[in-house]
Design a protein around this motif. Sequence first.
Motif, PDB file in Angstrom:
ATOM      1  N   SER A 139      18.526 113.516  20.480  1.00  0.00           N
ATOM      2  CA  SER A 139      17.294 112.735  20.362  1.00  0.00           C
ATOM      3  C   SER A 139      17.043 112.264  18.935  1.00  0.00           C
ATOM      4  O   SER A 139      16.314 111.291  18.718  1.00  0.00           O
ATOM      5  CB  SER A 139      16.099 113.557  20.856  1.00  0.00           C
ATOM      6  OG  SER A 139      15.848 114.649  19.982  1.00  0.00           O
ATOM      7  N   THR A 140      17.636 112.952  17.959  1.00  0.00           N
ATOM      8  CA  THR A 140      17.478 112.535  16.569  1.00  0.00           C
ATOM      9  C   THR A 140      17.937 111.101  16.378  1.00  0.00           C
ATOM     10  O   THR A 140      17.314 110.316  15.648  1.00  0.00           O
ATOM     11  CB  THR A 140      18.292 113.464  15.642  1.00  0.00           C
ATOM     12  OG1 THR A 140      17.788 114.799  15.762  1.00  0.00           O
ATOM     13  CG2 THR A 140      18.197 113.019  14.192  1.00  0.00           C
ATOM     14  N   PHE A 141      19.013 110.731  17.065  1.00  0.00           N
ATOM     15  CA  PHE A 141      19.625 109.423  16.849  1.00  0.00           C
ATOM     16  C   PHE A 141      19.330 108.416  17.958  1.00  0.00           C
ATOM     17  O   PHE A 141      19.607 107.235  17.800  1.00  0.00           O
ATOM     18  CB  PHE A 141      21.147 109.596  16.707  1.00  0.00           C
ATOM     19  CG  PHE A 141      21.529 110.428  15.508  1.00  0.00           C
ATOM     20  CD1 PHE A 141      21.695 109.839  14.270  1.00  0.00           C
ATOM     21  CD2 PHE A 141      21.698 111.802  15.614  1.00  0.00           C
ATOM     22  CE1 PHE A 141      22.026 110.593  13.149  1.00  0.00           C
ATOM     23  CE2 PHE A 141      22.037 112.569  14.504  1.00  0.00           C
ATOM     24  CZ  PHE A 141      22.195 111.964  13.269  1.00  0.00           C
ATOM     25  N   LEU A 167      15.422 116.516  15.163  1.00  0.00           N
ATOM     26  CA  LEU A 167      14.074 115.967  15.287  1.00  0.00           C
ATOM     27  C   LEU A 167      13.411 116.326  16.612  1.00  0.00           C
ATOM     28  O   LEU A 167      12.184 116.325  16.716  1.00  0.00           O
ATOM     29  CB  LEU A 167      14.107 114.449  15.091  1.00  0.00           C
ATOM     30  CG  LEU A 167      14.577 113.990  13.704  1.00  0.00           C
ATOM     31  CD1 LEU A 167      14.355 112.497  13.536  1.00  0.00           C
ATOM     32  CD2 LEU A 167      13.870 114.761  12.591  1.00  0.00           C
ATOM     33  N   GLY A 168      14.237 116.640  17.627  1.00  0.00           N
ATOM     34  CA  GLY A 168      13.645 117.122  18.866  1.00  0.00           C
ATOM     35  C   GLY A 168      12.864 118.400  18.660  1.00  0.00           C
ATOM     36  O   GLY A 168      11.833 118.634  19.313  1.00  0.00           O
ATOM     37  N   SER A 169      13.323 119.244  17.723  1.00  0.00           N
ATOM     38  CA  SER A 169      12.603 120.480  17.387  1.00  0.00           C
ATOM     39  C   SER A 169      11.481 120.220  16.399  1.00  0.00           C
ATOM     40  O   SER A 169      10.392 120.790  16.504  1.00  0.00           O
ATOM     41  CB  SER A 169      13.579 121.511  16.807  1.00  0.00           C
ATOM     42  OG  SER A 169      14.549 121.892  17.757  1.00  0.00           O
ATOM     43  N   GLY A 199      -0.967 124.203  11.622  1.00  0.00           N
ATOM     44  CA  GLY A 199      -1.461 123.537  12.817  1.00  0.00           C
ATOM     45  C   GLY A 199      -1.580 122.036  12.717  1.00  0.00           C
ATOM     46  O   GLY A 199      -2.130 121.394  13.624  1.00  0.00           O
ATOM     47  N   VAL A 200      -1.075 121.445  11.636  1.00  0.00           N
ATOM     48  CA  VAL A 200      -1.086 119.988  11.506  1.00  0.00           C
ATOM     49  C   VAL A 200       0.031 119.428  12.387  1.00  0.00           C
ATOM     50  O   VAL A 200       1.184 119.850  12.274  1.00  0.00           O
ATOM     51  CB  VAL A 200      -0.869 119.573  10.030  1.00  0.00           C
ATOM     52  CG1 VAL A 200      -0.674 118.069   9.917  1.00  0.00           C
ATOM     53  CG2 VAL A 200      -2.050 120.027   9.183  1.00  0.00           C
ATOM     54  N   ARG A 201      -0.306 118.489  13.240  1.00  0.00           N
ATOM     55  CA  ARG A 201       0.684 117.936  14.159  1.00  0.00           C
ATOM     56  C   ARG A 201       1.604 116.974  13.415  1.00  0.00           C
ATOM     57  O   ARG A 201       1.172 115.981  12.850  1.00  0.00           O
ATOM     58  CB  ARG A 201      -0.004 117.220  15.325  1.00  0.00           C
ATOM     59  CG  ARG A 201       0.972 116.796  16.433  1.00  0.00           C
ATOM     60  CD  ARG A 201       0.242 116.214  17.623  1.00  0.00           C
ATOM     61  NE  ARG A 201       1.170 115.777  18.660  1.00  0.00           N
ATOM     62  CZ  ARG A 201       1.660 116.571  19.603  1.00  0.00           C
ATOM     63  NH1 ARG A 201       1.289 117.843  19.648  1.00  0.00           N
ATOM     64  NH2 ARG A 201       2.500 116.093  20.503  1.00  0.00           N
ATOM     65  N   LEU A 202       2.909 117.288  13.444  1.00  0.00           N
ATOM     66  CA  LEU A 202       3.919 116.563  12.673  1.00  0.00           C
ATOM     67  C   LEU A 202       4.819 115.747  13.594  1.00  0.00           C
ATOM     68  O   LEU A 202       5.212 116.213  14.667  1.00  0.00           O
ATOM     69  CB  LEU A 202       4.759 117.564  11.874  1.00  0.00           C
ATOM     70  CG  LEU A 202       6.002 117.053  11.142  1.00  0.00           C
ATOM     71  CD1 LEU A 202       5.602 116.103  10.009  1.00  0.00           C
ATOM     72  CD2 LEU A 202       6.806 118.237  10.577  1.00  0.00           C
ATOM     73  N   HIS A 203       5.147 114.533  13.160  1.00  0.00           N
ATOM     74  CA  HIS A 203       6.075 113.697  13.923  1.00  0.00           C
ATOM     75  C   HIS A 203       6.997 112.997  12.932  1.00  0.00           C
ATOM     76  O   HIS A 203       6.529 112.343  11.997  1.00  0.00           O
ATOM     77  CB  HIS A 203       5.317 112.661  14.757  1.00  0.00           C
ATOM     78  CG  HIS A 203       6.173 111.956  15.758  1.00  0.00           C
ATOM     79  ND1 HIS A 203       6.520 112.526  16.968  1.00  0.00           N
ATOM     80  CD2 HIS A 203       6.776 110.740  15.731  1.00  0.00           C
ATOM     81  CE1 HIS A 203       7.283 111.691  17.651  1.00  0.00           C
ATOM     82  NE2 HIS A 203       7.456 110.601  16.927  1.00  0.00           N
ATOM     83  N   THR A 204       8.323 113.140  13.121  1.00  0.00           N
ATOM     84  CA  THR A 204       9.310 112.580  12.194  1.00  0.00           C
ATOM     85  C   THR A 204      10.368 111.804  12.964  1.00  0.00           C
ATOM     86  O   THR A 204      10.815 112.254  14.024  1.00  0.00           O
ATOM     87  CB  THR A 204       9.968 113.697  11.362  1.00  0.00           C
ATOM     88  OG1 THR A 204       8.960 114.420  10.649  1.00  0.00           O
ATOM     89  CG2 THR A 204      10.966 113.125  10.372  1.00  0.00           C
ATOM     90  N   ARG A 205      10.765 110.659  12.433  1.00  0.00           N
ATOM     91  CA  ARG A 205      11.757 109.817  13.105  1.00  0.00           C
ATOM     92  C   ARG A 205      12.720 109.197  12.091  1.00  0.00           C
ATOM     93  O   ARG A 205      12.385 109.033  10.911  1.00  0.00           O
ATOM     94  CB  ARG A 205      11.056 108.689  13.881  1.00  0.00           C
ATOM     95  CG  ARG A 205      10.043 109.145  14.905  1.00  0.00           C
ATOM     96  CD  ARG A 205      10.624 109.394  16.257  1.00  0.00           C
ATOM     97  NE  ARG A 205      10.833 108.144  16.967  1.00  0.00           N
ATOM     98  CZ  ARG A 205       9.877 107.508  17.663  1.00  0.00           C
ATOM     99  NH1 ARG A 205       8.650 107.997  17.725  1.00  0.00           N
ATOM    100  NH2 ARG A 205      10.156 106.385  18.307  1.00  0.00           N
ATOM    101  N   LEU A 206      13.891 108.824  12.571  1.00  0.00           N
ATOM    102  CA  LEU A 206      14.779 107.951  11.812  1.00  0.00           C
ATOM    103  C   LEU A 206      14.317 106.511  12.017  1.00  0.00           C
ATOM    104  O   LEU A 206      13.489 106.223  12.876  1.00  0.00           O
ATOM    105  CB  LEU A 206      16.222 108.089  12.312  1.00  0.00           C
ATOM    106  CG  LEU A 206      16.942 109.423  12.127  1.00  0.00           C
ATOM    107  CD1 LEU A 206      18.372 109.312  12.643  1.00  0.00           C
ATOM    108  CD2 LEU A 206      16.938 109.851  10.671  1.00  0.00           C
TER     109      LEU A 206
END
Length: 413
Positions: A26-28, A208-210, A260-267
């Motif tokens: 899912s990272t890619f 990134l899935g984790s 508890g801050v909701r984090l979202h990271t993407r390529l």
Amino acid sequence: MTITLIILGLIALVWIGLYLSPVHRSTFTEPLDADAGEGALDGTQPPVTLIAPARNESAVLPRTVPTYCRQEYTRLRVLIVDDQSDDTTPTVLTELSRVHPELIHMRTTERPAGWMGKSWAVASGVTFARGLPSVALDTTPEQAAEEIYCFTDADCAFHPRALATAVRVMREQNADMLSVLPHMVLGHWSEKIGLPALLTTLGMVFPLGSVNNPASSIALAAGGFILIRRSAYEKVGGHESVRSHIVEDVQLARRAKSMGVRLHTRLTRNLVTTHMYEDWNDLWEGLAKNAYAGMDYQPRKFWVGLIVGMMVAVLPPVYMVATLIWVIAAPSPAGWTALALSAAIVAAQAAIHARTIRHMGLPLYHAVLMPVSIALYQAIAASSAFQYHYRGGNLWKGRRVGGPAVTEPQPPG
């Protein structure tokens, strides 16, 4: 012989398991690229303050700063923080501000003891920005309370819809902090060899899935593009909470997620781009600055990483050649099994690295160069550790950073 087969079997399981893992894949497969839609509409855009620290960046600022100022985003303020540059950065910023009236720039004061340069520059920028008028005159008190900080690096360039797209996704994911790993523009041959391994390693250690799973403790952010709500930034203590860290972006993400801050990271392939290094020396210096820091300056982590990385990532081609010689010289079931395991390791390793190679737009044959790339990075990591312990820190932009006196744990601010 049995031990050899067991070791090869375990290494094969690691690579094959990683290749089949949906978390890694899912990272890619889900890059965040600039959309063609409306994104966040003008009437609902939260105000954004973009803060970019710059030290001796006079060569790149004329290319990157206009991309910040020309965003398709209404409620935006752009602040460049001159981090005690000793080149023509101040002059360049003054000239750019004449062309882009929305551009604001400031110069930091001397860095206090215990602070890394970038964290001090960003924190200084945040303090300065808080004293400025509202981003937009028609911003309501409710919208002002939703203010978002955008942290980037001075060598990063933005797509015109970068902020609109990122804010939209931030809302869709109900995230308090969104980060994008900038797409690396590769020029010099050393970048094409050294940087793909860095991204592949990040994808293995920080899938990134984790990262995007609130139930997981794995956290990753890239300083080249971080959106964070002002309320969340203040909750985690801002950059002061990571002031002694060189790899402040990852540390900030870890701290945020743990609180508890909701984090979202993407390529991404086009939202944010960067040409990080100009030549071999620049690449070595830049990667060395972060390599040992990424191991928390712990010799144990360094040696374990060096040995495991060598066995799992660098030596697989050697295993394959050695087992091929084995079956030619003395054919046996054990030899053929060892050769099959070695071939499976090399194939799975290349298949995993191919995901990075495709994402970076390199010729596919680069996928078989992962052992070379990892070996290069290990040499850089060894240099990083040596400079930390015996040179007072790594050299970066004309000053030593990350020496033991700075990176020892600091008392709470």
